[in-house]
Design a protein around this motif. Structure first.
Motif, mmCIF file in Angstrom:
data_model
loop_
_atom_site.group_PDB
_atom_site.id
_atom_site.type_symbol
_atom_site.label_atom_id
_atom_site.label_comp_id
_atom_site.label_asym_id
_atom_site.label_seq_id
_atom_site.Cartn_x
_atom_site.Cartn_y
_atom_site.Cartn_z
ATOM 1 N N GLU A 263 -1.487 9.452 -0.455
ATOM 2 C CA GLU A 263 -2.621 9.397 -1.367
ATOM 3 C C GLU A 263 -2.209 9.581 -2.821
ATOM 4 N N GLN B 221 -0.562 6.559 4.669
ATOM 5 C CA GLN B 221 -0.376 6.283 3.249
ATOM 6 C C GLN B 221 -0.305 7.582 2.449
ATOM 7 N N LEU C 29 0.831 -1.203 0.000
ATOM 8 C CA LEU C 29 0.000 0.000 0.000
ATOM 9 C C LEU C 29 0.867 1.255 0.000
ATOM 10 N N PRO C 30 0.355 2.311 -0.652
ATOM 11 C CA PRO C 30 -1.009 2.512 -1.151
ATOM 12 C C PRO C 30 -1.261 1.975 -2.561
ATOM 13 N N ARG C 31 -0.307 1.268 -3.153
ATOM 14 C CA ARG C 31 -0.564 0.689 -4.473
ATOM 15 C C ARG C 31 -1.507 -0.505 -4.351
ATOM 16 N N THR D 257 -7.336 2.335 3.320
ATOM 17 C CA THR D 257 -6.677 3.645 3.436
ATOM 18 C C THR D 257 -6.011 3.870 4.791
ATOM 19 N N ARG E 111 -4.992 -0.753 -3.721
ATOM 20 C CA ARG E 111 -6.078 -0.902 -2.761
ATOM 21 C C ARG E 111 -7.242 -1.612 -3.471
ATOM 22 N N SER F 153 -1.499 6.256 -4.591
ATOM 23 C CA SER F 153 -2.502 5.195 -4.496
ATOM 24 C C SER F 153 -3.006 4.760 -5.867
ATOM 25 N N SER F 154 -3.411 3.507 -5.953
ATOM 26 C CA SER F 154 -4.064 2.973 -7.146
ATOM 27 C C SER F 154 -5.114 1.970 -6.688
ATOM 28 N N TYR F 155 -6.097 1.738 -7.545
ATOM 29 C CA TYR F 155 -7.246 0.924 -7.152
ATOM 30 C C TYR F 155 -7.275 -0.391 -7.919
#
Length: 315
Positions: free
Chosen positions: A195, A193, A111-113, A144, A115, A198-200
């Motif tokens: 932000e 994390q 994380l945050p890659r 998160t 999620r 981040s990726s979903y």
């Protein structure tokens, strides 16, 4: 510590077993309700439920945790911590504060890659070279929360979702036990994390597994590996489906139309792609099982049959 464990699939088993082997006490196990499976549609218990019952643990299977009575029951356990590993159900905000130290999650990415629901598949599909597990303090967001511990591992060139998942499950169990020691001793500092990084990892849809020969051989190989063991990459031929269980990228260049069969023999079926050549090594007809091409091709008539069907992929 006194723990509640929440998990459902095989990925959660190493973590549950590690807790069983530790000095911590598991006062309750939560897992998803039994689901119908197989041709007979018989109810099948989750891997976590099976292991929990084998160890005489109390198992609970609510449809969700929004029910007030379910939340009241959780309070009665007087747990120090709730450990969540691929449970598959959302924890309402009211649940997060019931245990003394809240709830932590064993998540299969750095994380945050990635999620979300399919971090392992997305990492392979996007060609990531590295992934890992993150022990995270759960909050109201989707993966998160602040991070307690991260363990990394390389994604090998031949990794499928199954092989990578197995390694990450064991890695997650190690990270979990180390994190529990830190939490119990109060000797950790959680990390927020970023932000911006981040990726979903959205849930895998079966339609994503349909092969598009205009894509590069490298990408199609990643598809085959990312979607194994399910939903398995496939070629849709009218009402028929040919599943591709294993493939490899050949060190060849071709200017032929994507989807054209370049060669088909007992070594494999070579198909032109938008860039490069993909060799199919194992395939599966509907109702069958994944078999090497050599098992498919016993004579010239069957070789012609396989080639003729595949030729329709680009018509």
């Amino acid at each position: 510590m006194k723990l509640i464990f929440a998990g459902t699939p095989e990925f959660a088993l190493p973590s549950l077993q590690a807790l069983l082997n530790s000095s911590h006490k598991i006062c309750a196990v939560y897992t998803q309700p039994d689901r119908p499976a197989g041709r007979g549609r018989k109810l099948l218990m989750s891997p976590v439920k099976k292991l929990a019952l084998e160890n005489k643990l109390s198992v609970y299977q609510p449809l969700n945790l929004r029910n007030v009575n379910e939340q009241k029951r959780l309070v009665t356990f007087n747990a120090d911590l709730m450990v969540v590993v691929a449970y598959g159900l959302i924890l309402p905000p009211a649940i997060l504060t019931i245990p003394r130290f809240g709830c932590i999650n064993v998540h299969a990415s750095l994380l945050p890659r990635w999620r979300g629901a399919a971090p392992i598949q997305r990492a392979i599909l996007e060609g990531d070279k590295e992934t890992g597990v993150t022990i995270m303090q759960m909050d109201e967001g989707l993966d998160t929360g602040e991070m307690i511990k991260k363990f990394s591992c390389m994604i090998e060139p031949n990794d499928t979702t199954q092989t990578l998942q197995d390694r990450l499950a064991d890695l997650g169990a190690r990270a979990l036990i180390e994190s529990l020691s830190l939490i119990e001793n109060g000797s950790y500092r959680s990390e927020p994390q970023n932000e911006k990084e981040s990726s979903y990892a959205k849930k895998i849809n079966k339609s994503e597994a349909e092969i598009d020969w205009e894509k590069s051989a490298i990408y199609l190989d990643r598809m085959v590996r990312a979607f194994h063991p399910k939903p398995i990459a496939r070629v849709v031929l009218g009402k028929s489906i040919l599943r591709i269980c294993k493939a490899e990228v050949l060190d060849e260049i071709t200017s032929e139309k994507p989807g054209l069969i370049l060669k088909a023999d007992r070594e494999g079926i070579d198909v032109a792609t938008g860039k490069g050549v993909l060799r199919l090594l194992e395939v599966q007809w509907p109702g069958g099982r994944c078999l090497p091409i050599s098992s498919f091709i016993h004579d010239k008539s069957e070789l012609f049959h396989v080639g003729a069907i595949l030729d329709r992929m680009y018509v």
